[in-house]
Design an enzyme around this catalytic site. Structure first.
Site, short mmCIF file in Angstrom:
data_model
loop_
_atom_site.label_atom_id
_atom_site.label_comp_id
_atom_site.label_asym_id
_atom_site.label_seq_id
_atom_site.Cartn_x
_atom_site.Cartn_y
_atom_site.Cartn_z
N GLU A 95 25.33 92.29 -20.80
CA GLU A 95 24.30 91.62 -20.01
C GLU A 95 23.95 90.28 -20.67
OE1 GLU A 95 21.99 94.69 -17.51
OE2 GLU A 95 20.98 94.46 -19.40
N GLY A 125 17.58 88.70 -14.42
CA GLY A 125 16.36 88.41 -13.66
C GLY A 125 16.21 86.93 -13.31
N ASN A 176 18.32 99.91 -13.17
CA ASN A 176 17.26 99.85 -14.19
C ASN A 176 15.98 99.41 -13.48
OD1 ASN A 176 15.59 99.38 -16.34
ND2 ASN A 176 16.66 97.53 -17.04
N TRP A 177 15.06 100.36 -13.30
CA TRP A 177 13.84 100.07 -12.54
C TRP A 177 12.78 99.39 -13.41
CZ3 TRP A 177 13.22 105.20 -9.18
CH2 TRP A 177 14.26 105.24 -8.25
N LYS A 178 13.09 99.17 -14.66
CA LYS A 178 12.18 98.45 -15.58
C LYS A 178 10.74 98.98 -15.46
CE LYS A 178 15.05 94.36 -15.22
NZ LYS A 178 15.31 93.12 -15.90
N HIS A 192 18.58 97.17 -24.60
CA HIS A 192 18.40 96.22 -23.49
C HIS A 192 17.83 94.92 -24.05
CE1 HIS A 192 16.89 94.35 -19.83
NE2 HIS A 192 17.76 95.11 -19.19
N GLU A 206 15.58 93.06 -23.11
CA GLU A 206 14.12 92.97 -23.15
C GLU A 206 13.57 93.75 -24.35
OE1 GLU A 206 13.68 94.14 -19.04
OE2 GLU A 206 14.60 92.23 -18.50
N SER A 250 21.64 89.82 -12.69
CA SER A 250 21.52 89.35 -11.31
C SER A 250 22.67 89.83 -10.42
CB SER A 250 21.40 87.82 -11.27
OG SER A 250 20.23 87.42 -11.96
C1 PEP Z 1 18.68 94.49 -16.09
O1 PEP Z 1 17.51 94.80 -16.01
O2 PEP Z 1 19.40 95.08 -16.90
C2 PEP Z 1 19.20 93.44 -15.21
C3 PEP Z 1 20.46 93.11 -15.29
O3 PEP Z 1 18.31 92.85 -14.34
P1 PEP Z 1 18.66 91.92 -13.07
O4 PEP Z 1 19.72 92.64 -12.27
O5 PEP Z 1 17.38 91.78 -12.33
O6 PEP Z 1 19.17 90.62 -13.60
#
Ligand code: PEP
Length: 249
Positions: A167, A173, A9-11, A97, A99, A213
Protein backbone atom coordinates in the site's frame (compact mmCIF):
# COMPACT_ATOMS: atom_id res chain seq x y z
CA UNK A 1 -2.53 -20.81 -8.80
CA UNK A 2 -3.18 -18.05 -6.26
CA UNK A 3 -6.84 -17.41 -5.46
CA UNK A 4 -7.65 -13.69 -5.48
CA UNK A 5 -8.49 -12.08 -2.15
CA UNK A 6 -10.53 -8.90 -1.89
CA UNK A 7 -10.36 -7.40 1.60
CA UNK A 8 -12.33 -4.45 2.92
CA UNK A 9 -10.72 -2.28 5.57
CA UNK A 10 -13.59 -0.38 7.21
CA UNK A 11 -11.14 1.69 9.29
CA UNK A 12 -12.78 3.81 12.04
CA UNK A 13 -16.13 4.00 10.25
CA UNK A 14 -19.64 2.60 10.88
CA UNK A 15 -21.75 2.09 13.98
CA UNK A 16 -22.81 -1.44 14.94
CA UNK A 17 -26.09 -1.02 13.05
CA UNK A 18 -24.35 0.36 9.94
CA UNK A 19 -21.74 -2.40 9.95
CA UNK A 20 -24.44 -5.06 10.30
CA UNK A 21 -26.41 -3.54 7.42
CA UNK A 22 -23.33 -3.39 5.16
CA UNK A 23 -22.36 -6.97 6.00
CA UNK A 24 -25.93 -8.08 5.31
CA UNK A 25 -25.97 -6.37 1.90
CA UNK A 26 -22.78 -8.20 0.98
CA UNK A 27 -24.12 -11.52 2.26
CA UNK A 28 -27.38 -11.05 0.34
CA UNK A 29 -25.54 -10.46 -2.95
CA UNK A 30 -24.29 -12.91 -5.52
CA UNK A 31 -20.59 -13.49 -5.04
CA UNK A 32 -18.79 -16.43 -6.60
CA UNK A 33 -16.65 -17.47 -3.66
CA UNK A 34 -15.04 -20.23 -5.70
CA UNK A 35 -13.31 -17.51 -7.71
CA UNK A 36 -12.44 -15.06 -4.96
CA UNK A 37 -11.90 -14.95 -1.20
CA UNK A 38 -13.57 -12.06 0.61
CA UNK A 39 -12.54 -10.58 3.95
CA UNK A 40 -14.01 -7.75 6.02
CA UNK A 41 -12.06 -5.81 8.65
CA UNK A 42 -14.53 -3.86 10.80
CA UNK A 43 -13.55 -1.82 13.86
CA UNK A 44 -13.10 -3.79 17.10
CA UNK A 45 -16.59 -2.89 18.30
CA UNK A 46 -18.15 -4.33 15.14
CA UNK A 47 -16.25 -7.61 14.76
CA UNK A 48 -18.73 -9.68 16.74
CA UNK A 49 -21.77 -8.22 14.99
CA UNK A 50 -20.29 -8.68 11.51
CA UNK A 51 -19.14 -12.21 12.35
CA UNK A 52 -22.70 -13.06 13.41
CA UNK A 53 -24.24 -11.66 10.23
CA UNK A 54 -21.82 -13.67 8.09
CA UNK A 55 -22.36 -16.81 10.19
CA UNK A 56 -26.16 -16.54 10.05
CA UNK A 57 -25.98 -16.15 6.27
CA UNK A 58 -23.64 -19.14 5.99
CA UNK A 59 -21.23 -17.23 3.74
CA UNK A 60 -17.49 -17.99 3.61
CA UNK A 61 -16.58 -14.35 4.24
CA UNK A 62 -13.64 -13.98 6.65
CA UNK A 63 -13.59 -11.37 9.39
CA UNK A 64 -10.36 -9.67 10.43
CA UNK A 65 -9.29 -7.24 13.13
CA UNK A 66 -7.52 -4.07 11.97
CA UNK A 67 -4.90 -4.32 14.70
CA UNK A 68 -4.21 -6.05 18.00
CA UNK A 69 -1.97 -5.59 21.06
CA UNK A 70 0.98 -7.83 21.93
CA UNK A 71 -0.27 -8.87 25.40
CA UNK A 72 -3.20 -11.23 26.09
CA UNK A 73 -4.54 -9.26 29.05
CA UNK A 74 -3.49 -6.79 31.71
CA UNK A 75 -3.41 -3.13 32.64
CA UNK A 76 -3.26 -1.73 29.11
CA UNK A 77 -6.14 0.73 29.05
CA UNK A 78 -7.57 1.21 25.60
CA UNK A 79 -5.88 -1.80 24.00
CA UNK A 80 -7.53 -4.92 22.60
CA UNK A 81 -5.94 -8.36 22.77
CA UNK A 82 -5.78 -11.31 20.42
CA UNK A 83 -7.95 -13.64 22.57
CA UNK A 84 -10.57 -10.85 22.55
CA UNK A 85 -10.70 -10.44 18.77
CA UNK A 86 -10.51 -14.20 18.28
CA UNK A 87 -13.47 -14.84 20.56
CA UNK A 88 -15.38 -12.06 18.78
CA UNK A 89 -15.02 -14.00 15.52
CA UNK A 90 -11.89 -12.67 13.82
CA UNK A 91 -9.62 -15.24 12.20
CA UNK A 92 -7.02 -12.85 10.91
CA UNK A 93 -5.45 -9.50 11.74
CA UNK A 94 -4.22 -6.62 9.57
CA UNK A 95 -0.82 -5.53 10.86
CA UNK A 96 1.49 -2.67 9.91
CA UNK A 97 -1.16 -0.60 8.15
CA UNK A 98 0.37 2.74 7.20
CA UNK A 99 -2.04 4.54 9.52
CA UNK A 100 -0.68 2.43 12.41
CA UNK A 101 2.89 3.15 11.32
CA UNK A 102 2.52 6.85 10.54
CA UNK A 103 -0.26 8.10 12.84
CA UNK A 104 0.46 5.88 15.86
CA UNK A 105 4.22 5.46 15.42
CA UNK A 106 4.32 1.66 15.24
CA UNK A 107 7.80 0.34 14.50
CA UNK A 108 8.79 -2.68 12.43
CA UNK A 109 9.90 -4.42 15.64
CA UNK A 110 6.53 -3.90 17.34
CA UNK A 111 4.72 -5.06 14.20
CA UNK A 112 6.95 -8.14 14.04
CA UNK A 113 6.11 -8.99 17.68
CA UNK A 114 2.42 -8.84 16.76
CA UNK A 115 2.96 -10.99 13.66
CA UNK A 116 4.41 -13.71 15.90
CA UNK A 117 1.58 -13.33 18.37
CA UNK A 118 -1.11 -13.79 15.70
CA UNK A 119 0.62 -16.74 14.00
CA UNK A 120 1.15 -18.48 17.34
CA UNK A 121 -2.62 -18.29 17.93
CA UNK A 122 -3.23 -20.10 14.62
CA UNK A 123 -4.63 -17.01 12.94
CA UNK A 124 -3.61 -15.27 9.72
CA UNK A 125 -1.83 -11.98 9.15
CA UNK A 126 -2.21 -9.39 6.43
CA UNK A 127 1.11 -7.57 6.69
CA UNK A 128 1.03 -4.09 5.10
CA UNK A 129 4.09 -2.42 3.66
CA UNK A 130 4.44 0.74 1.61
CA UNK A 131 6.51 3.83 1.06
CA UNK A 132 5.79 7.51 1.71
CA UNK A 133 5.65 9.95 -1.21
CA UNK A 134 9.05 11.45 -0.35
CA UNK A 135 10.59 7.98 -0.18
CA UNK A 136 9.27 7.26 -3.69
CA UNK A 137 10.41 10.61 -5.02
CA UNK A 138 13.89 10.15 -3.60
CA UNK A 139 14.19 6.75 -5.28
CA UNK A 140 14.04 4.78 -2.04
CA UNK A 141 10.66 3.07 -2.44
CA UNK A 142 12.07 -0.41 -3.09
CA UNK A 143 14.52 -0.35 -0.18
CA UNK A 144 11.87 0.99 2.23
CA UNK A 145 9.38 -1.70 1.26
CA UNK A 146 11.93 -4.52 1.35
CA UNK A 147 13.12 -3.33 4.76
CA UNK A 148 9.55 -3.25 6.16
CA UNK A 149 8.93 -6.69 4.71
CA UNK A 150 12.13 -8.23 6.05
CA UNK A 151 11.76 -6.71 9.52
CA UNK A 152 8.04 -7.47 9.72
CA UNK A 153 8.75 -11.12 8.89
CA UNK A 154 11.86 -11.48 11.07
CA UNK A 155 12.08 -15.03 12.49
CA UNK A 156 8.81 -16.06 10.85
CA UNK A 157 9.41 -19.61 9.67
CA UNK A 158 6.58 -20.06 7.18
CA UNK A 159 4.39 -17.79 5.10
CA UNK A 160 1.45 -20.20 4.94
CA UNK A 161 -0.69 -17.92 7.13
CA UNK A 162 0.61 -14.62 5.76
CA UNK A 163 -0.75 -12.32 3.07
CA UNK A 164 1.27 -9.24 2.10
CA UNK A 165 -0.44 -5.98 1.19
CA UNK A 166 1.54 -3.38 -0.74
CA UNK A 167 0.00 0.00 0.00
CA UNK A 168 1.93 3.05 -1.20
CA UNK A 169 1.08 5.60 1.49
CA UNK A 170 0.60 8.40 -1.05
CA UNK A 171 -2.20 6.39 -2.67
CA UNK A 172 -4.22 5.62 0.47
CA UNK A 173 -7.44 7.61 0.72
CA UNK A 174 -6.08 10.20 -1.72
CA UNK A 175 -7.76 9.08 -4.92
CA UNK A 176 -4.29 8.60 -6.44
CA UNK A 177 -3.62 5.01 -7.47
CA UNK A 178 -0.27 3.56 -8.42
CA UNK A 179 -0.39 2.73 -12.12
CA UNK A 180 -0.86 -0.99 -12.70
CA UNK A 181 2.71 -1.11 -14.07
CA UNK A 182 4.18 0.65 -10.99
CA UNK A 183 2.19 -1.56 -8.64
CA UNK A 184 3.27 -4.68 -10.55
CA UNK A 185 6.91 -3.57 -10.39
CA UNK A 186 6.75 -3.30 -6.59
CA UNK A 187 4.84 -6.57 -6.25
CA UNK A 188 7.63 -8.22 -8.26
CA UNK A 189 10.22 -6.70 -5.91
CA UNK A 190 8.28 -8.11 -2.95
CA UNK A 191 7.93 -11.56 -4.50
CA UNK A 192 11.62 -11.65 -5.37
CA UNK A 193 12.54 -10.72 -1.79
CA UNK A 194 10.27 -13.45 -0.50
CA UNK A 195 11.92 -15.93 -2.83
CA UNK A 196 15.31 -15.01 -1.38
CA UNK A 197 14.01 -15.42 2.17
CA UNK A 198 11.66 -18.40 1.83
CA UNK A 199 12.39 -20.06 -1.53
CA UNK A 200 10.61 -20.37 -4.86
CA UNK A 201 7.57 -22.37 -3.74
CA UNK A 202 6.66 -19.96 -0.93
CA UNK A 203 7.17 -16.97 -3.24
CA UNK A 204 4.88 -18.41 -5.88
CA UNK A 205 2.18 -19.23 -3.31
CA UNK A 206 2.08 -16.08 -1.18
CA UNK A 207 -0.69 -13.64 -2.04
CA UNK A 208 0.30 -10.01 -2.48
CA UNK A 209 -2.58 -7.53 -2.39
CA UNK A 210 -2.49 -4.00 -3.73
CA UNK A 211 -4.08 -1.21 -1.68
CA UNK A 212 -4.45 2.49 -2.35
CA UNK A 213 -7.62 4.03 -3.77
CA UNK A 214 -8.80 0.81 -5.40
CA UNK A 215 -12.17 1.53 -7.02
CA UNK A 216 -14.57 -0.30 -9.34
CA UNK A 217 -13.03 1.49 -12.34
CA UNK A 218 -9.38 0.63 -11.69
CA UNK A 219 -9.58 -2.83 -10.11
CA UNK A 220 -9.66 -4.75 -13.40
CA UNK A 221 -6.45 -3.23 -14.76
CA UNK A 222 -4.66 -3.75 -11.43
CA UNK A 223 -5.83 -7.36 -11.16
CA UNK A 224 -4.62 -8.05 -14.70
CA UNK A 225 -1.01 -7.75 -13.49
CA UNK A 226 0.83 -11.02 -12.87
CA UNK A 227 1.86 -10.41 -9.28
CA UNK A 228 -1.25 -8.62 -8.00
CA UNK A 229 -3.37 -11.23 -6.24
CA UNK A 230 -6.08 -9.09 -4.76
CA UNK A 231 -6.90 -5.77 -3.19
CA UNK A 232 -7.03 -4.22 0.25
CA UNK A 233 -9.80 -1.67 -0.16
CA UNK A 234 -10.53 1.21 2.22
CA UNK A 235 -13.01 3.87 1.15
CA UNK A 236 -14.69 1.88 -1.61
CA UNK A 237 -15.37 -1.04 0.75
CA UNK A 238 -17.80 1.10 2.75
CA UNK A 239 -20.39 1.13 -0.03
CA UNK A 240 -21.87 -2.29 -0.81
CA UNK A 241 -22.43 -1.45 -4.47
CA UNK A 242 -18.81 -0.38 -5.02
CA UNK A 243 -17.28 -3.18 -2.99
CA UNK A 244 -19.39 -5.75 -4.85
CA UNK A 245 -18.23 -4.34 -8.18
CA UNK A 246 -14.64 -4.70 -6.98
CA UNK A 247 -15.25 -8.28 -5.79
CA UNK A 248 -16.90 -9.14 -9.11
CA UNK A 249 -14.22 -7.42 -11.22
C1 PEP B 1 -6.63 1.15 3.16
O1 PEP B 1 -7.29 1.57 4.09
O2 PEP B 1 -5.86 0.20 3.36
C2 PEP B 1 -6.77 1.77 1.84
C3 PEP B 1 -6.07 1.31 0.85
O3 PEP B 1 -7.66 2.82 1.74
P1 PEP B 1 -8.25 3.47 0.38
O4 PEP B 1 -8.73 2.32 -0.48
O5 PEP B 1 -9.34 4.36 0.82
O6 PEP B 1 -7.12 4.20 -0.29
Amino acid sequence: MRKPLIAGNWKMFLTVEEAQALAKSLCDSDIDYSKCDVLLAPSFTNIYAVHNVVKAAGKPIKVAAQNVYTEDSGAFTGEVSLPMVKSAGADSVILGHSERRNVFGETDEFINAKVHKVLKAGMSVILCVGELLEERESGNANSVVVSQLTKGLANVASLSDIVIAYEPVWAIGTGKTASPADAQAMHKVIRTSIEKLYGKAAASEVRILYGGSVKPDNVTSLMAEDDIDGALVGGASLKAVDFLKIINY
